[in-house]
Design a protein around this motif. Structure first.
Motif, PDB file in Angstrom:
ATOM      1  N   THR A 288       0.837  -1.205   0.000  1.00  0.00           N
ATOM      2  CA  THR A 288       0.000   0.000   0.000  1.00  0.00           C
ATOM      3  C   THR A 288       0.872   1.254   0.000  1.00  0.00           C
ATOM      4  N   LEU A 356      -7.532  -3.379   3.235  1.00  0.00           N
ATOM      5  CA  LEU A 356      -6.094  -3.301   2.954  1.00  0.00           C
ATOM      6  C   LEU A 356      -5.258  -3.377   4.235  1.00  0.00           C
ATOM      7  N   ARG A 608       1.058  -0.496  -5.899  1.00  0.00           N
ATOM      8  CA  ARG A 608       0.538  -0.459  -4.529  1.00  0.00           C
ATOM      9  C   ARG A 608      -0.870   0.123  -4.511  1.00  0.00           C
TER      10      ARG A 608
END
Ligand code: SF4
Length: 744
Positions: A288, A356, A608
């Motif tokens: 991420t 996430l 990401r």
């Protein structure tokens, strides 16, 4: 899975096709023909065949039972990997609604006296072209626009988008999917780099904790709910909804928050996950971007702070966060309660963020999963060629334009350099008289668009309105200057893409009534009459268009170059995208359940996923003294579909829901207003009023009311406001007052 044997007429040799112009036109307009010698597939007389259902995005497989080549009944398909032998009442009744007296059977043109009168297809198409061309030459090419749909086959919407934009030179076109899915599209695109719902339906059964946000799955997607009930892990089921819906009643935790406080709640859940050490830091670090800013943003949304804004207790918020954070596989699911909101995109992204940071992505039973509405909303998202270029490319990217031009074998200069206006901007364009002509295909804006009286007035101001639909009785058809009669589900072929990215086949199992033509045929005929037929020489039939789509998909996340054709889609129980040439070379067949992001790589330039946050917006029309009740809208029952153009035609479905509009209010409000269950009331907003039957129920809190969207009068009340990023209408928050109907 077996496939019914089919026969297909041979193609005419190309030379003969070109030479016989008169025959070409005749064939183009012959029901059941694609023109140029091609016909729909013809089924053997007494057999069965399969097709996916044409209502909702669940995409159930149905088995059609044929007598003398025509479907006379259906049963749910037992080995289709979506529904496993189940269907809801709409699916069971799918054939019945084709036999209705108000089917559009012939083209109709409004005469000088205001009556719709029958004319031939030849005259109708000449009228279509001459009127739209006259508007374009007087007011510019952009003065004609189109409104497409999530209800027709993928190949049809691809044809429409290519014809309208590259052939007719229209710049502006959008679809009714703006009303249901635009928010999810924008949220995924920004967070994942592509509009990519990551899940497969098996995730309903593999999850230890399922969170439903703004989704009454029992009613909206009953077969998906059946998949939840098949889950053998005794999962935690958390429902976030202001109403105590059927789904909420079956949940282990119901967070009955104040309407539109979901973004605050999701940030508070996030804050508590971080504060409790329930973050998957490996996933966050490796897959991420933006975590430091994200963490800082949510810091102040403690459960105690959120408790005051949501009406929930801090303990409820902590308990939900901990259930998500400690589950070995948690999945988060959302639909219209999130999408149809003035801050829907950021709310959807708050859901994505939770998946996430807890590492609940790319594994069985996980995901941030938007559930789609219409049977082919997903097809519209990829192939409608409206705000995004064919195959979810970008109009403003010259490499993308060239790639699509090459795939379609057209001149690149035919592709506009920018996307079209969104639906609401097209409507505003009518108000400013910049849009003078409108072509509406398989949708019903005069019923479904927000602030209905306004849109009806604007439709009346158009110089020329064409409505192409199965039924000549829709509210929109009643405003039309020209009605083009279209075949419906079961009367034509093509693919539909369901919520989990699965291409399924629909089939022609009955002839269309009268002179109604498949939308595909209508687009093909319009291309011919408009004078751009040569551009679509290769677009002979739906499967030929599917092959063009395959070329255009190459290298995209939605790459389908590996699908062998319709036969494989049928044999494999549908095929989820992506399925690339490389996949096909390496594996014998696509697995029936495939999810995205198993390798943790997203479609953003750096691979990401982005953690995106924003400030909280205030409700544009909060209740006040004059209009003290907040009106929510949504689905009423499993037997109703959208504006009821189809479901109201089945006597069985009609028995399963109230025929007249109704409103649900809390008994406390009922007693204050002096209205009891079964009595008639007037619901009044700043835009209009509706007469409804009252249903007192504790499932809705005091100060709120609920009306199903299926009744014509509901959108007389709604407020025209939109999510700023997705331009999706916010249908679920407007202030009203309620009075006994007999009060003067
Ligand atoms: Fe059709 Fe949806 Fe019902 Fe399945 S759940 S039968 S796809 S309407």
């Amino acid at each position: 899975m077996s496939r019914a044997p089919t026969t297909q007429q041979p193609k005419l040799p190309p030379l003969l096709q070109r030479r016989s112009g008169a025959m070409t036109r005749e064939l183009l307009l012959q029901p059941g023909s694609y023109g140029l010698g091609m016909t729909h597939q013809t089924l053997l007389p007494d057999t069965t065949t399969t097709a996916v259902c044409g209502y909702c995005a669940t995409g159930c497989g149905l088995r059609l039972h044929l007598r003398q080549g025509e479907a006379v009944g259906l049963t749910p398909e037992t080995d289709y990997p979506v529904n496993l032998g189940m269907a809801c009442p709409k699916g069971w009744e799918a054939l019945r609604v084709l036999q209705s007296e108000d089917r559009a059977t012939h083209p109709l043109l409004r005469d000088a006296g205001g009556e719709l009168r029958r004319l031939s297809w030849d005259d109708a198409l000449k009228e279509f072209c001459s009127r739209f061309k006259a508007i374009q030459s007087q007011h510019g090419k952009d003065s004609v626009a189109f409104l497409s749909t999530g209800q027709i086959a993928t190949e049809e919407m691809a044809f429409l988008g290519a014809l309208a934009k590259f052939g007719m030179g229209l710049k502006h076109g959008d679809g009714n999917t703006r009303q249901c899915m635009a928010t999810a599209v924008t949220a995924y695109k920004e967070s994942f780099g592509f509009d990519a719902p990551p899940y497969t339906y098996d995730d309903f059964e593999q999850s230890d904790c399922l969170v439903f946000i703004g989704s009454n799955l029992c009613i909206g997607h009953p077969i998906m709910w059946e998949r939840v009930l098949r889950n053998r892990r005794s999962p935690e089921i958390i429902v976030i909804d202001p109403r105590r819906t059927e789904t909420a009643m079956a949940a282990t935790q119901h967070l009955q928050l104040r309407p539109k406080s979901d973004l605050v709640l999701l940030y508070a859940i996030t804050q508590h996950l971080i504060a409790s050490g329930l973050v998957d830091h490996d996933f966050v670090t490796n897959h991420t971007s933006g975590y430091p800013e994200f963490q800082q943003h949510v810091e102040s949304f403690t459960p105690d702070v959120a408790s005051k804004l949501t009406g929930l207790s801090a303990d409820q918020i902590r308990r939900a966060a901990e259930a998500i954070g400690t589950a070995s596989a948690a999945s988060l699911w959302w639909t219209m309660g999130v999408n149809q909101s003035y801050e829907g995109v950021r709310t959807a992204q708050a859901i994505i963020n939770i998946a996430l940071i807890t590492g609940n992505v790319g594994k069985p039973g996980t995901g941030a999963n938007s559930i789609t509405g219409q049977c082919n909303a997903m097809g519209s998202r990829l192939w409608s060629n409206t705000t995004n270029l064919f195959g979810h490319h970008q109009f403003d990217n010259c490499d993308h334009r060239q790639k699509v031009a090459d795939a379609l074998r057209i001149d690149v200069d035919r592709i506009p350099r920018e996307g079209s206006w969104s639906y609401d901007r097209i409507i505003e364009g009518i108000r400013r008289q910049e849009i003078r002509g409108l072509w509406v295909i398989a949708t019903n804006p005069a019923h479904s668009w927000i602030h209905q009286s306004d849109v009806r007035e604007l439709l009346g101001q158009l110089d020329f309105l064409v409505v192409q639909d199965m039924y000549s009785s829709t509210e929109s058809a009643q405003h039309a200057d020209l009605v083009l009669p279209a075949a419906g589900w079961g009367e034509k072929e093509g693919t539909l893409i369901n919520s989990e990215r699965r291409y399924g086949l629909q089939r022609r199992v009955r002839p269309a009534p009268g002179e109604a033509l498949a939308d595909f045929q209508i687009f093909r005929a319009i291309a011919h009459y408009w004078g751009v037929g040569d551009m679509f020489d290769e677009w002979t039939d739906p499967e030929a268009v599917f092959r063009i789509m395959q070329r255009a998909s190459r290298g995209q996340p939605c790459d389908i170059t590996g699908i062998a054709g319709y036969e494989q889609i049928d044999r494999c129980g549908g095929v989820q995208w992506p399925w690339t040439e490389r996949d096909a070379a390496e594996q014998p067949a696509p697995a029936t359940q495939r999810r995205l992001f198993e390798d943790g790589r997203f479609y953003t330039p750096d691979g990401r996923a982005k953690l995106i946050v924003d400030s909280i917006a205030s409700m544009p029309e909060a209740p006040d003294q004059r209009y003290p009740i907040l009106l929510l809208t949504g689905r009423g029952s499993v037997s109703q579909w959208h504006t009821q153009t189809r479901t109201s035609k089945s006597p069985i479905l009609r028995k399963l829901y109230p025929n007249d509009p109704y409103i649900e209010i809390n008994p406390e409000d009922g007693s204050q207003l002096g209205i009891g269950s079964g009595q008639t009331a007037r619901v009044i907003s700043r835009r209009g009023q509706a007469k409804v039957t009252v249903l007192l129920t504790p499932t809705i809190p005091a100060g709120q009311a609920f009306m199903p969207m299926h009744y014509e009068s509901t959108n007389l009340l709604t407020l025209s406001h939109f999510d700023p990023y997705s331009r999706q209408p916010s249908y679920k928050d407007c202030a009203v007052r309620i009075e006994p109907a007999d009060r003067k």
